[in-house]
Design an enzyme around this catalytic site. Structure first.
Site, PDB file in Angstrom:
ATOM      1  N   GLY A 174       0.835  -1.198   0.000  1.00 42.98           N
ATOM      2  CA  GLY A 174       0.000   0.000   0.000  1.00 42.98           C
ATOM      3  C   GLY A 174       0.867   1.244   0.000  1.00 42.98           C
ATOM      4  O   GLY A 174       1.932   1.266   0.618  1.00 42.98           O
ATOM      5  N   ARG A 330     -28.897 -15.200  15.411  1.00 37.77           N
ATOM      6  CA  ARG A 330     -27.798 -14.877  14.489  1.00 37.77           C
ATOM      7  C   ARG A 330     -27.104 -13.586  14.932  1.00 37.77           C
ATOM      8  O   ARG A 330     -25.893 -13.455  14.793  1.00 37.77           O
ATOM      9  CB  ARG A 330     -28.342 -14.719  13.067  1.00 37.77           C
ATOM     10  CG  ARG A 330     -28.914 -16.033  12.501  1.00 37.77           C
ATOM     11  CD  ARG A 330     -29.827 -15.782  11.311  1.00 37.77           C
ATOM     12  NE  ARG A 330     -29.086 -15.362  10.139  1.00 37.77           N
ATOM     13  CZ  ARG A 330     -29.645 -14.822   9.058  1.00 37.77           C
ATOM     14  NH1 ARG A 330     -30.958 -14.631   9.011  1.00 37.77           N
ATOM     15  NH2 ARG A 330     -28.915 -14.468   8.018  1.00 37.77           N
ATOM     16  N   THR A 419      -6.198 -12.360   5.244  1.00 40.65           N
ATOM     17  CA  THR A 419      -5.084 -12.813   4.413  1.00 40.65           C
ATOM     18  C   THR A 419      -3.768 -12.132   4.785  1.00 40.65           C
ATOM     19  O   THR A 419      -2.727 -12.773   4.847  1.00 40.65           O
ATOM     20  CB  THR A 419      -5.404 -12.531   2.923  1.00 40.65           C
ATOM     21  OG1 THR A 419      -6.705 -13.035   2.641  1.00 40.65           O
ATOM     22  CG2 THR A 419      -4.390 -13.180   2.009  1.00 40.65           C
ATOM     23  N   GLU A 421      -0.746 -10.164   6.901  1.00 43.59           N
ATOM     24  CA  GLU A 421      -0.073 -10.429   8.184  1.00 43.59           C
ATOM     25  C   GLU A 421      -0.293 -11.865   8.651  1.00 43.59           C
ATOM     26  O   GLU A 421      -0.530 -12.111   9.831  1.00 43.59           O
ATOM     27  CB  GLU A 421      -0.559  -9.434   9.250  1.00 43.59           C
ATOM     28  CG  GLU A 421      -0.138  -8.007   9.009  1.00 43.59           C
ATOM     29  CD  GLU A 421       1.375  -7.831   8.960  1.00 43.59           C
ATOM     30  OE1 GLU A 421       2.083  -8.543   9.687  1.00 43.59           O
ATOM     31  OE2 GLU A 421       1.837  -7.007   8.160  1.00 43.59           O
TER      32      GLU A 421
END
Lengths: 661, 661
Positions: A174, A330, A419, A421
């Site tokens: 980034g 939920r 996803t 680190e």
């Protein structure tokens, strides 16, 4: 808040002091004060508005992010150590995240004192802007497999940075694509033909005068990512080097060095420091998980109280959706999870401080356990949060699919946390290896510490049986802890036994990896449950606050017990009857939390700006605002859409006779 | 395919005849031929390219969709009954979907012969374009709660269509926002002050001359929805009526009528016809689920074979990700589900034909069961597919987050299927009610039929025990069926018993709804498993094809058995040991499917155009193409990003001294 409060009746139902809960959530009265002040500061500043973000095309979106970052910079100078809260409430991924969060920490952690003195002042003043260039097009989790090379040239006292293959192109960092002037680049260090593995180097990418790439450097943005707005405000980049030369002193040399003669040396600074950094970064990810999940839960809870569906009788309004048990079953476990993750994140902060102090005293004994623990909690909380946000979106019915609900962007901007680190599955397997190792060391005189200390009672945990006879027995903390400990211990032991049946441990690990990952999940859930229970042992002030947290804690562990019933039954600790009693208790706890639901999400103290959701508005005035927002879409700029004359009118006016389709 | 095939080695490993499997997937050689031909026709036509879709701002995106729709229209005229395949392969939501898929069928199903004669020819020629205006801002699933009114005015022989409240604004209908000239509008019919409930009316919205809205009509687009590209190609709309008058003969009068005098009458056409339509629509949704899931699985499987990570030894390349058991244990059950849903979808087509024939013969006996079955399968398959697509995205690691992977758009465009045409949770509760009713009728001489016929053997199913002694015993179809039947039956019976303990059944249903939904899931999974097993009893030609399908069927039911272990254990049919044997067998089946994985996704016969994914390319040439695609992002149009001079350069050049942050 101005105007009518459509949720006022809900707020009156609360059985606890909301202001006290706000302080519990924030962590302290001081933390609450800072968050509250800065949140308002951001919300009141028109530059930071974000309601148009999902409608902007990429270039305009990115330009707007640059504008916000420049504006934030002025504020950051004023705010000093509160600056990170500002970035938090601005709530938009930007190149500055990498500059402050990765580039500077990398130099601090891996640079020598001299390097720090040279680079940090420039970075602090943003005279240079840096990013963190590790991953490559063909290489993600496996850092040791990176291909970029840094070859020492003793003739000129320089490193030559090079991208030998297409797959070695740096990919994803980034801030790299369009903005960074510098990067910490990870590359294979090569001296005199020998490969010393991956090391970090400070490399200038763009000229400071005109921002054009330096010779030998190819750099650009990697293109659109998931979602509207979301991470498209960030210039994740691609970078290639064609024999780019940098001075020798731009290798980060705290841990290892290359001398003027090209000799490779390692200093006595322990390599374990790297793990300390990992513990730090992953701890912040767990804290962020609780914030992201709580935002989604706040939106879904408020809208579930506003929205009505079915069940109208005698002309009365329809039933509030939040009154349906399916909705509660939920939604409320997610509400409980948000609180659970908040407290385990707080505890991880303490753990990081503890690890740091020990490292400074050359005590590495707790590091493997702390490392496994943070890796596992990063995996557990980010997976649950990503799934939880999407569940909250579904709980809002069709309107959750509108960008103006805020939920699509919240999901799209959050999911990479599963996803980056450390891929969540890879992390679980690291935890599992640690667990199997811990099991194998039982009885060797090396007692398990920290979050695996329960393994020290393995004999008891392998043979004990659940004593529960009534649903209320499931309220006892000791009973719950034993259930989660027994389940985790038995799954770990079973994995360890099964692994040992294979020709080699490596083959066993490979073959049984799916089971190993499940054992790791069981262990990590135990940690979260036990830290929630520990939190409740502390003094918590404010009318009814502790009671509410006890209910949420119960919902957290009982919903896990139900969802993972298979584990508890197959390991033989719990009987089907006892599991069924747990489920009965869970249902009754839903009823307890119901009147407090709105107050419990109010306790996050999120402004409407921060939530960025019409469905989650504090005042519940959802439908008029949804209606008004629709007209802002660019498609509504004109009565006739672009393309009408070319592509629709000819259709309507054509005379061709067609067969029945 | 031109150029190198990087997956050629994988394709050589296949142990079955791919061409034969393609025909099994397509349904017949004829279906394969049509799909293959039209898929190529679309892929080869540059107007239908879709690789820029995720980068276009809304207005351009929408204009481009209008262009495609107009272009497709020419093809549709040529293709006649194959036209729906064309729309399928064009793969872009458009107003035409609602015109052909909802507006025309509504008139066909609910219009009188005369009305059909008046309106259908206009619609077939697209001289008018229609949409389906049912849901309102405040009303989704509960159709009976709609607020729009259609009041008969006997003086003028007209209906007055009106939106009495803000929440009565029509909201969501696709094609409404900018394009439709007409709509089938659902409104409360009121004659002489009496409310007769919700009925359908044909209402013209826009002038045919200049496309402007007619007097009294407010219409527009509801704004951006989840994802890049995705459903933003559709003009989901908002619509309000201010006392809009339409002739009496524009009420759809097949089932009920209003006479010239304003008298409300019902014809002898059975209302159950509505259920027939629902069965049809939901059956197509199940078929679409298999297509959407198979696309995601195809992308993730191919990229898992291309991608390498860790495990390199002695300079050899790293391990293909597809060789990791964790990857297999997440990916292969989804591959198996794609096939399972394909076959159950095929069977549902048969069911719909059967129901239709019975309805024509006034036989309504199977309708409740068929209705429950399709409702449940719609819920089960769409939930699994939405989750499965996101799982496939995660299985692709970081690159799955790039729009060029195709997965973000596939997810965003798919998820509404969980909500539209019956919210998935609401549907499960309908199934559960049907199951409880079925249980209550056992022994009353009304034997359960169709997919609940196993309830006829309830005595046996309540007391039988699993006979499995070795892992291979779990390969016996009769064993599997009994396990799934016993689990579903016991959960239904348990729910029925618990419901009856409450003061009223309604209270019981409300309180236990989460458990009821779980019982419904168990029943629906049984249906899918049993239809997969039935498929395998049919003659299936082609070398090795049946063997592959047997492996996939095993993976499907064993992965469910593992995931829902809690159900099987708590209902007492299976022991922990037997569950563990099932898991061992599952692992060994993963190894069997591994060499065939690429060929099994090739069997879907999807073109690169249709997949729309660089990661899923047929030739596996992923990295060069990802690299090339990056440069097409608008941000890469210029070296300096828009905003550099205003917002970045001043930062880099500023001289303000700041404290350490």
């Amino acid at each position: 808040m101005a105007g009518m409060d459509y949720l006022a009746d809900e707020r009156k139902k609360a059985e606890f002091d909301v202001q006290s809960m706000k302080i519990v959530w924030a962590g302290s009265p001081e933390a609450f004060e800072v968050s509250n002040r800065i949140s308002k500061l951001v919300a009141d500043d028109p530059v930071f508005r974000k309601d148009e973000r999902t409608m902007l095309p990429r270039k305009e979106l990115f330009k707007n992010t640059l504008r916000k970052a420049a504006h934030a910079w002025k504020r950051i100078i004023e705010l000093q150590e509160e600056a990170s809260r500002l970035r938090f409430y601005v709530d938009e991924p930007a190149y500055t995240d990498l500059h402050w969060g990765m580039f500077i920490p990398a130099i601090k952690g891996q640079g020598t004192d001299e390097q720090q003195k040279q680079w940090l002042p420039l970075a602090y003043k943003m005279k240079i802007i840096g990013c963190y260039a590790q991953t490559e097009l063909g290489h993600g989790s496996n850092v040791q497999g990176l291909e970029t090379t840094a070859t020492f040239d003793p003739r000129t006292d320089e490193f030559v940075i090079h991208s030998p293959t297409l797959t070695s192109s740096k990919w994803w960092p980034g801030g790299l694509g369009k903005i960074s002037t510098h990067a910490v680049v990870y590359a294979r260090l090569i001296t005199d033909g020998e490969d010393h593995g991956v090391h970090g180097f400070i490399v200038q990418l763009r000229k400071l005068e005109d921002h054009t790439p330096l010779p030998g450097i190819t750099v650009g943005d990697i293109g659109m990512k998931f979602g509207n707005g979301a991470y498209n405000t960030m210039d994740n980049g691609v970078l290639r080097f064609e024999h780019v030369r940098i001075p020798r002193n731009q290798m980060l040399m705290r841990v290892s060095q290359v001398t003027r003669e090209g000799k490779y040396k390692q200093s006595d600074v322990p390599r374990q420091l790297v793990y300390g950094t990992m513990v730090y970064v992953r701890q912040t990810i767990v804290v962020d998980a609780s914030y992201a999940l709580s935002k989604a839960v706040c939106i879904a809870t408020r809208y579930s109280a506003v929205r009505r569906q079915f069940g109208s009788q005698n002309g009365k309004p329809e039933t509030q959706v939040i009154d349906y048990k399916t909705q509660q079953s939920r939604l409320f476990p997610l509400l409980a999870s948000a609180y659970a993750f908040r407290f385990v994140g707080e505890w991880l902060k303490w753990l990081y401080t503890d690890v740091t102090q020990r490292l400074q005293a050359n005590d590495f004994s707790t590091l493997p356990e702390a490392h496994a623990c943070t890796a596992g909690l990063k995996s557990l909380t980010t997976t649950a949060t990503a799934d939880g946000i999407e569940e909250c979106r579904k709980l809002c019915g069709g309107h959750g699919y509108l960008c103006s609900s805020g939920l699509p962007e919240l999901f799209a901007v959050y999911v990479p946390a599963c996803t980056y680190e450390g891929d969540n599955t890879v992390l679980l397997l690291q935890v599992a290896r640690f667990l199997v190792k811990t099991v194998s060391q039982i009885g060797t005189g090396k007692p398990p510490v920290g979050t695996v200390s329960y393994m020290g009672r393995i004999e008891h945990l392998m043979k004990c049986r659940c004593n529960v006879q009534t649903a209320e027995d499931w309220l006892k903390p000791s009973q719950i802890l034993e259930a989660f400990e027994a389940r985790a211990a038995r799954m770990s032991v079973s994995c360890a036994q099964n692994v040992s049946k294979f020709a080699s441990p490596e083959e066993g690990f490979a073959e049984l990896s799916a089971d190993l990952a499940e054992a790791a999940v069981a262990h990590c859930q135990l940690i979260v449950v036990s830290k929630f229970i520990e939190k409740l042992k502390q003094e918590i002030s404010g009318k009814g606050v502790k009671q509410q947290l006890e209910v949420l804690c119960g919902i957290y562990y009982l919903s896990l017990l139900h969802k993972y019933q298979g584990d508890f039954l197959s390991t033989g600790y719990v009987t089907p009857k006892q599991a069924s009693l747990a489920n009965d208790l869970l249902r009754s706890l839903y009823s307890k939390v119901r009147p407090n639901a709105i107050a419990l999400v109010d306790s996050f103290n999120y402004s409407d700006h921060f939530l960025g959701s019409i469905l989650g508005r504090y005042d519940g005035n959802v439908y008029p605002k949804l209606y008004a927002a629709a007209w802002k879409d660019p498609l509504n700029d004109s009565v006739l859409p672009d393309g009408y004359h070319e592509y629709v009118r000819p259709l309507l006016k054509q005379q061709v006779l067609t067969a029945k389709l």
